[in-house]
Enzyme design. Structure first.
Site, PDB file in Angstrom:
ATOM      1  N   ASN A 101      40.183  45.796  44.471  1.00  0.00           N
ATOM      2  CA  ASN A 101      40.289  44.261  44.401  1.00  0.00           C
ATOM      3  C   ASN A 101      41.458  43.710  43.755  1.00  0.00           C
ATOM      4  O   ASN A 101      41.395  42.949  42.829  1.00  0.00           O
ATOM      5  CB  ASN A 101      38.976  43.633  44.097  1.00  0.00           C
ATOM      6  CG  ASN A 101      38.573  43.849  42.731  1.00  0.00           C
ATOM      7  OD1 ASN A 101      38.959  44.997  42.025  1.00  0.00           O
ATOM      8  ND2 ASN A 101      37.921  43.108  42.196  1.00  0.00           N
ATOM      9  N   ASP A 298      32.183  49.488  34.866  1.00  0.00           N
ATOM     10  CA  ASP A 298      32.453  48.063  35.745  1.00  0.00           C
ATOM     11  C   ASP A 298      33.431  47.571  34.723  1.00  0.00           C
ATOM     12  O   ASP A 298      33.423  46.219  34.886  1.00  0.00           O
ATOM     13  CB  ASP A 298      31.409  47.674  36.311  1.00  0.00           C
ATOM     14  CG  ASP A 298      31.989  46.503  37.207  1.00  0.00           C
ATOM     15  OD1 ASP A 298      33.122  46.421  37.827  1.00  0.00           O
ATOM     16  OD2 ASP A 298      31.003  45.703  37.580  1.00  0.00           O
TER      17      ASP A 298
HETATM   18  C1  NCD Z   1      34.191  42.484  39.495  1.00  0.00           C
HETATM   19  C2  NCD Z   1      35.687  41.952  39.148  1.00  0.00           C
HETATM   20  O1  NCD Z   1      36.110  41.059  38.272  1.00  0.00           O
HETATM   21  O2  NCD Z   1      36.699  42.440  39.863  1.00  0.00           O
HETATM   22  N1  NCD Z   1      33.474  41.730  38.810  1.00  0.00           N
HETATM   23  C3  NCD Z   1      32.276  41.911  38.697  1.00  0.00           C
HETATM   24  O3  NCD Z   1      31.487  40.841  38.117  1.00  0.00           O
HETATM   25  N2  NCD Z   1      31.621  42.961  38.518  1.00  0.00           N
HETATM   26  C4  NCD Z   1      34.191  42.690  40.957  1.00  0.00           C
HETATM   27  C5  NCD Z   1      33.080  43.759  40.971  1.00  0.00           C
HETATM   28  O4  NCD Z   1      32.836  44.842  40.772  1.00  0.00           O
HETATM   29  O5  NCD Z   1      32.251  43.389  41.760  1.00  0.00           O
HETATM   30 ZN    ZN Z   2      33.735  46.280  39.607  1.00  0.00          ZN
HETATM   31 ZN    ZN Z   3      30.922  45.110  42.078  1.00  0.00          ZN
END
Ligand code: NCD
Ligand code: ZN
Ligand code: ZN
Length: 428
Positions: A101, A298
């Site tokens: 992203n 993440d």
């Molecule tokens: C992620 C991001 O900031 O790119 N944010 C999140 O809350 N996890 C996007 C994602 O992994 O869904």
């Molecule tokens: Zn993510």
């Molecule tokens: Zn995600």
């Protein structure tokens, strides 16, 4: 031992090492970037360098984090390969898989090429990439070596092109990594965990399972956070058609939506949201029972102003805390040592890379942890995102040294290099 008497290897690391699930006094011999032998210290081969780590140190394989956001290209103000990979190293992570992203999105060969150039120039850790959603998925054919799977966000999952991605992935045995939330079940609420309720995840997981069965593809549900979704995935694991794996995050295991009622509200905003206590407890229990296929951070850095605004950006940094949060659980007796495999051997095996194990034939990624308490302070992070929902937590271990493919990258608080990471290529 692959080496015979009299040979000299590049590096020997000696200390209490995590070998096949327990800590043993051992010598880890590394030559040409690869572990060539594990032996008793007294039987270690001759080496150009030799380092002995005393009582308060533990030697581990490098951790492998298959879900991070390094933000390049396009969002360098949030993170870049330099700051993000230093955060990884400080967290004992030697390989990351980066999400698509970006701006523009990494769903085509030219952006993936650009990402490769940027990461190769600035990353301290090894890396791999996911390709983003592209309904014309065949366009990615000419750069297939550049990605290890696909990532679908909630909107992508419900678009007609999703089927093309699943069938393409099925052809090559690649995982389709899904952020499973059904946007049609989101609702207006001041409380973030109410606005995106558990049903949204449960529904999206069922939908993704259907797509994967239809095309006989490998579905990987990332940051799974509800008991309902867990049940569907566990059932699918024993049902023919497709293959399903899943990961969980430290934050969904250790934090609940209670944080949305306090002053860390904005900082704690993340998708999927932190859940009510009962859901959190189910996910934690699944981890205690070693049900997930991996743990991921993440790591999703944003500028602090974006977190404390009226509409906080979702996500927060995680790379610098994950391993040591796990040690907190281990040393306080709530999780077994084997949980570390979910952040090393198991994700490496999912990808087909020879990492995540202190064993002969694996890459020489070694993390040395010291038994030394510290307090999480966002301001001390290497990440550009200098805050954490774990702010103020006391953690029992610290990263002391990191070697990647036998090269010293971090020793006693000092980075030894500013690059060196490379594309990790699966060996099938
Ligand atoms: C992620 C991001 O900031 O790119 N944010 C999140 O809350 N996890 C996007 C994602 O992994 O869904
Ligand atoms: Zn993510
Ligand atoms: Zn995600």
């Amino acid at each position: 031992m692959r080496i015979s008497g009299g040979t000299t290897v590049d590096l020997v690391l000696i200390g209490k090492a995590l070998i096949e699930g327990s800590f043993l006094e051992a010598a880890v011999a590394i030559d040409d970037g690869v572990i060539v032998g594990i032996s008793k210290p007294s039987l270690a081969p001759n080496s150009v360098s030799r380092v002995e780590f005393g009582e308060k140190f533990l030697l581990l394989p490098g951790m492998v984090d298959i879900h991070v956001h390094m933000r390049e290209p396009g969002l360098e103000y949030k993170e870049d390969w330099g700051s993000g990979s230093r955060a990884a190293v400080k967290g004992g992570v030697t390989m990351v898989v980066d999400m698509p992203n970006n701006v523009p999105p990494a769903n085509n060969c030219s952006v993936l090429q650009e990402k490769l150039q940027r990461a190769s120039a600035r990353s301290l850790v090894d890396f791999a990439f996911y390709a983003g959603f592209n309904p014309l998925v065949e366009e990615l054919e000419r750069c297939r070596g550049l990605f290890v799977g696909f990532k679908l966000y909630p909107e992508d999952l419900y678009s007609p092109g999703a089927r093309n991605v699943f069938s393409y992935a099925s052809r090559y045995g690649l995982p389709v990594v899904v952020h499973a939330e059904n946007p049609s079940l989101f609702r207006e609420s001041k409380l973030h965990s109410d606005a995106r309720p558990p049903e949204a995840e449960e529904s999206a997981v069922r939908h993704a399972l259907m797509l994967s069965r239809e095309s006989n593809a490998w579905l990987h549900v990332t940051h799974l956070s509800t008991s309902g979704a867990l049940m569907s995935v566990l059932e699918a694991k024993v049902t023919p058609g497709g293959r399903v794996t899943f990961d969980v995050t430290p934050h969904h295991c250790l934090l609940s939506d209670e944080l949305y009622r306090g002053e860390k509200r904005g900082i704690a905003v993340v998708n999927p949201p932190l859940r009510p206590e009962g859901e959190r407890a189910s996910i934690y229990t699944s981890l205690r029972n070693m049900l997930p296929d991996a743990i991921v951070t993440d790591h999703a850095p944003h500028r602090v102003e974006e977190k404390t605004s009226e509409k906080p950006s979702p996500g927060f940094p995680g790379l610098e805390t994950a391993l040591h949060l796990l040690f907190r659980e281990i040393l306080e007796g709530r999780l077994g040592l084997e949980v570390l495999e979910l952040y090393s051997r198991r994700p490496a095996r999912l990808l087909g890379v020879k990492k995540g194990v202190l064993g002969e034939g694996f890459e020489g990624d070694v993390v040395v942890v010291s038994k030394e308490e510290w307090v999480v302070r966002g301001e001390d992070f290497e990440s550009k995102a200098k805050y954490s929902p774990f702010e103020g937590w006391r953690l029992p271990t610290k990263t002391y040294a990191v070697y990647i493919r036998g090269e010293p990258v971090y020793i006693a608080g000092q980075f030894m290099t500013s690059k060196g990471g490379r594309l990790a290529v699966p060996r099938g």
